[in-house]
Design an enzyme around this catalytic site. Structure first.
Site, PDB file in Angstrom:
ATOM      1  CB  CYS A  85      -0.918   0.003   1.214  1.00  0.00           C
ATOM      2  SG  CYS A  85      -2.035   1.425   1.271  1.00  0.00           S
ATOM      3  CB  CYS A 235      -3.933   4.566  -5.800  1.00  0.00           C
ATOM      4  SG  CYS A 235      -3.686   2.781  -5.555  1.00  0.00           S
TER       5      CYS A 235
END
Length: 309
Positions: A85, A235
Site C-alpha cells: 500500500c 493510490c
C-alpha cells in the site's frame, strides 16, 4: 489496542502499534496469509464502522526478518489483506517519525511483496521507492455488464490493476457513484473472464485515467479498491502500475517526474528508474498528516465489537 491514525492525500491509514494477533515468524508473505485466513475478524473489526471508516487501510506492525529494516508491515482493508500500500507506507513512515522510531533520511520496510525503501524528507513528506512494477498485457478486452466492451491494461504495482485510459466517465466528484459502479462491474468481469495477473492472481483494483483541469498536472485518476471504496489519494501502488504502462508505451522517460492527481484533487509526484527484470522501480512522493492516537476497546457485551458488515 493502540493505534495511530493519519491520512495521505485524504486517504486514511490506521497503524496498529500493539494489540494485534500473533502471526508467528517467517517470511512476511506467509504471515500475511495467516492474517488473511485466520484473523479476518481482527482486521474487519478495526476497519469497519463503528471504529473504522470508509476507505481506511490498516497497517499491522510486525517484526521484520532483517533486523536492519525499520519494521515489517502487513496492510489490509475491510475486505482483504493487501500485498502493498503506497499511501499506507507514507502514512506509516510519518507515524514512525512522529513516534521518534525513525528520523529523516532513508530506511527500509519489509512488506509481503518485498522490501521497499522510504526517504523521510520532513515531518509530513515521504518518498517511497516501491517494488518492481510491470505491465503484463496491453489493451485487454473485457465484456462488462451495463458498460459494454472495455479495453484496459493489466499491470502490477504491489497489487493487481486494470487501468482504463481514457475513462468512460468524466473523473469528477459528482460522478463518484457512477465511477464506482462501472469499476465494480469491470472488476467482476475480470474475475468472471479469468483476466488477472501473470500467475492467475485476481484483479483487486480498477483505475480510470483522465485529463486534469489543473495546470502542470499530468492526469487525474479514480481508483476503486477491494473494499468497494474509492481511493482519496492517487493510490501509490496504482501509480506504480501506471508508471509501468507509461514506460512500456515509451511516453515517460526514466527520471522524468510527473504529477498524478486523485479524484478529490490530492497529488503525488511520480518518477521511475528501469527495473532489473524489465519493469520499473517507481518513486512516489506524497504527504501524510497525523490525525489521532487512540486506544481501541473490544468489550464482550458490545453487539458491534466485530464491526458492522
Amino acid at each position: 489496542m493502540h493505534v495511530i491514525d493519519s491520512h495521505t492525500g485524504g486517504e486514511p491509514t490506521r497503524v496498529v502499534l500493539s494489540g494485534g494477533p500473533d502471526l508467528g515468524s517467517g517470511p512476511l508473505a506467509e504471515r500475511a496469509k495467516r492474517l488473511a485466513e485466520q484473523h479476518t475478524s481482527f482486521y474487519r473489526s478495526i476497519m469497519l464502522e463503528p471504529r473504522g471508516q470508509a476507505a481506511m487501510v490498516g497497517a499491522l506492525l510486525v517484526e521484520p526478518e532483517d533486523p536492519t529494516s525499520a519494521t515489517g508491515v502487513i496492510y489490509f482493508d475491510a475486505e482483504a489483506v493487501l500485498g502493498m500500500c503506497g499511501h499506507g507506507t507514507i502514512g506509516l513512515s510519518v507515524t514512525l517519525a512522529h513516534l521518534g522510531r525513525i528520523g529523516t533520511g532513508t530506511h527500509t520496510i519489509e512488506t509481503p511483496v518485498g522490501v521497499i525503501e522510504v526517504d523521510v524528507l520532513d515531518a509530513n513528506t515521504v518518498a517511497v521507492t516501491n517494488v518492481e512494477s510491470y505491465r503484463i498485457k496491453k489493451d485487454a478486452k473485457l465484456n462488462v455488464d451495463g458498460v459494454g466492451m472495455v479495453t484496459g491494461d493489466i499491470a502490477y504495482g504491489g497489487n493487481w490493476f486494470v487501468i482504463v485510459d481514457p475513462s468512460p466517465i468524466a473523473i469528477e466528484m459528482g460522478n463518484i457513484r457512477a465511477l464506482s459502479d462501472a469499476a465494480l462491474a469491470i472488476r467482476n468481469a475480470a474475475h468472471a473472464q479469468g483476466v488477472g495477473g501473470d500467475k492467475g492472481q485476481p484483479i483487486d483494483h480498477v483505475i480510470f485515467q483522465g485529463p486534469s483541469p489543473t495546470m502542470g498536472v499530468h492526469s487525474r485518476n479514480f481508483v476503486f479498491c477491494p473494499d468497494d471504496n474509492y481511493d482519496r489519494s492517487p493510490c501509490g501502488t496504482g501509480s506504480s502500475a501506471r508508471l509501468a504502462c507509461l514506460a512500456a508505451d515509451g511516453v515517460l522517460q526514466p527520471g522524468q517526474e510527473i504529477i498524478q492527481e486523485s479524484v478529490i484533487g490530492s497529488t503525488y509526484r511520480l518518477s521511475y528508474q528501469p527495473g532489473p527484470n524489465g519493469g520499473v522501480i517507481p518513486k512516489i512522493i506524497g504527504q501524510a498528516h497525523i490525525m489521532a492516537e487512540t486506544t481501541l476497546f473490544f468489550q464482550a457485551g458490545d453487539p458491534y465489537k466485530d464491526g458492522i458488515a
